[in-house]
Write a protein that holds these residues in place. Structure first.
Motif, PDB file in Angstrom:
ATOM      1  N   LEU A 139     -10.094  55.090 -73.694  1.00  0.00           N
ATOM      2  CA  LEU A 139     -10.782  53.930 -73.583  1.00  0.00           C
ATOM      3  C   LEU A 139     -12.882  54.851 -74.032  1.00  0.00           C
ATOM      4  N   LEU A 140     -12.710  55.512 -74.448  1.00  0.00           N
ATOM      5  CA  LEU A 140     -13.449  56.910 -74.563  1.00  0.00           C
ATOM      6  C   LEU A 140     -14.083  56.367 -76.336  1.00  0.00           C
ATOM      7  N   LEU A 141     -12.324  56.820 -77.345  1.00  0.00           N
ATOM      8  CA  LEU A 141     -12.190  56.473 -78.278  1.00  0.00           C
ATOM      9  C   LEU A 141     -12.946  54.910 -79.212  1.00  0.00           C
ATOM     10  N   GLN A 142     -12.458  54.159 -78.342  1.00  0.00           N
ATOM     11  CA  GLN A 142     -13.184  52.753 -78.751  1.00  0.00           C
ATOM     12  C   GLN A 142     -14.482  52.484 -77.914  1.00  0.00           C
ATOM     13  N   GLU A 146     -17.655  51.857 -81.535  1.00  0.00           N
ATOM     14  CA  GLU A 146     -18.900  50.727 -81.087  1.00  0.00           C
ATOM     15  C   GLU A 146     -20.375  51.318 -80.963  1.00  0.00           C
ATOM     16  N   LEU A 147     -20.204  52.622 -79.688  1.00  0.00           N
ATOM     17  CA  LEU A 147     -21.732  53.359 -79.913  1.00  0.00           C
ATOM     18  C   LEU A 147     -22.332  53.558 -81.211  1.00  0.00           C
ATOM     19  N   PHE A 148     -21.457  53.893 -81.998  1.00  0.00           N
ATOM     20  CA  PHE A 148     -22.003  54.989 -83.003  1.00  0.00           C
ATOM     21  C   PHE A 148     -22.051  53.197 -84.315  1.00  0.00           C
ATOM     22  N   LYS A 243     -14.264  48.284 -70.471  1.00  0.00           N
ATOM     23  CA  LYS A 243     -14.375  47.692 -71.485  1.00  0.00           C
ATOM     24  C   LYS A 243     -15.409  48.559 -72.916  1.00  0.00           C
ATOM     25  N   PRO A 244     -14.768  48.659 -73.577  1.00  0.00           N
ATOM     26  CA  PRO A 244     -15.964  49.234 -74.377  1.00  0.00           C
ATOM     27  C   PRO A 244     -16.530  49.189 -75.145  1.00  0.00           C
ATOM     28  N   ILE A 247     -19.350  49.255 -72.074  1.00  0.00           N
ATOM     29  CA  ILE A 247     -19.921  51.094 -71.313  1.00  0.00           C
ATOM     30  C   ILE A 247     -20.862  51.156 -73.099  1.00  0.00           C
ATOM     31  N   ALA A 248     -20.668  51.071 -74.737  1.00  0.00           N
ATOM     32  CA  ALA A 248     -21.327  51.474 -75.387  1.00  0.00           C
ATOM     33  C   ALA A 248     -22.582  51.027 -75.551  1.00  0.00           C
ATOM     34  N   ARG A 249     -22.864  49.275 -75.141  1.00  0.00           N
ATOM     35  CA  ARG A 249     -24.290  48.890 -74.620  1.00  0.00           C
ATOM     36  C   ARG A 249     -25.205  49.777 -73.399  1.00  0.00           C
ATOM     37  N   SER A 250     -24.651  49.545 -72.452  1.00  0.00           N
ATOM     38  CA  SER A 250     -25.142  50.883 -71.162  1.00  0.00           C
ATOM     39  C   SER A 250     -25.754  51.689 -71.842  1.00  0.00           C
TER      40      SER A 250
END
Length: 297
Positions: A139-142, A146-148, A243-244, A247-250
């Protein structure tokens, strides 16, 4: 501090010169604590619950471990937990009473950094343990992928394992892998981080989050288990779904908006009240009250 004593279960059961209180911290040692207390009338067996362990064994081939973990709560040991979550879930699913004590954290190691003075790229640190599925590494890697996409101006530090092969090659190049770290180095990492992320699928307590708060970083935690003991969404932490993309959005909002992030940081520092001294005091009260009750009986 005293040096640890290494004993096999059989040696521990036969030992008669050790202190009267034997405290187990996982289901695999609870049976030994029970055996010792059964054989030695003056000895009390305790179970300091760290997580609801039956949930860790969810596969069909782990039925034996799941049953053994579940049975460990019904051995008659005196049980202790540091979160209302653990107390409630054990008492709900078993014929058991659980004492609640204060969580402990060493403030000589975990103390605030100077995140408010940092003006460079946002810094995120996270737990990376691919060998332990419930730690949420996939979940972290996904989420990082998304975050990058949203934020290329970001420094990411992962600690806990040196197994970088589990990480996709394209992502691997953008991450600092620190491997296993002692507590003092973990605290240094938190003090130099703006955000600390723990997406474990189950938190008995969520020690990473409370240590991050103590070090002045904002914790981002999965919505599970005992983190509610200290984490307040949008006040001193972010509590996120599994949900990746969400999470990335937040995370991106938190990392980009320094005013918002520093306000959550300050809220965490202003409300932090946990210490090893309080946890030790709670334990001593339990042990002394138990000793007095047995003497009276």
């Amino acid at each position: 501090l005293t040096r640890p004593l290494v004993r096999t279960p059989a040696e521990l059961i036969a030992e008669t010169t050790l202190p009267r209180n034997r405290i187990s911290t996982m289901w695999e040692t609870a049976e030994t604590a029970k055996s010792v207390s059964d054989r030695q009338a003056e000895t009390r067996g305790w179970y300091y619950i760290q997580g609801y362990e039956p949930w860790l064994y969810h596969r069909s081939d782990q039925a034996r471990e799941r049953e053994a973990a579940s049975s460990s709560y019904e051995l008659g040991l005196r049980m202790v937990a540091k979160t209302d979550f653990l107390k409630t879930i054990v008492e709900k699913n078993h014929i058991a009473t659980v004492e609640k004590i204060c969580p402990g954290i060493d403030r000589d190691i975990f103390y605030p950094g100077e995140q408010q003075a940092h003006s460079g790229s946002p810094r995120l640190s996270a737990l990376y343990q691919p060998a332990i599925p419930w730690r949420g590494t996939d979940l972290l890697l996904q989420t990082l992928e998304e975050l990058f996409v949203r934020n290329s101006n970001l420094e990411v530090f992962l600690f806990g394992s040196s197994d970088i092969e589990h990480c996709p090659p394209a992502l691997r190049k953008r991450i600092h892998f620190l491997g296993k770290l002692p507590a003092s180095k973990v605290a240094e990492l938190y003090r130099s981080s703006d955000v600390v992320c723990d997406l474990s699928l189950m938190h008995g307590f969520g020690r990473m989050g409370i240590e991050a708060l103590a070090c002045g970083a904002v914790p981002v935690l999965s919505e599970s288990g005992g983190v509610a003991e200290y984490a307040r969404h949008d006040e001193n932490a972010l509590i996120v779904p599994d949900k990746p993309d969400l999470i990335a959005r937040s995370l991106n909002t938190l990392l980009q908006d320094s005013v918002y992030r520093l306000q959550l940081r300050q809220n965490g520092l202003d409300t932090f009240s946990w210490s090893e001294a309080q946890a030790t005091s709670d334990w001593l009260q339990l042990l002394e009250h138990d000793s007095g009750s047995k003497q009276a009986a």
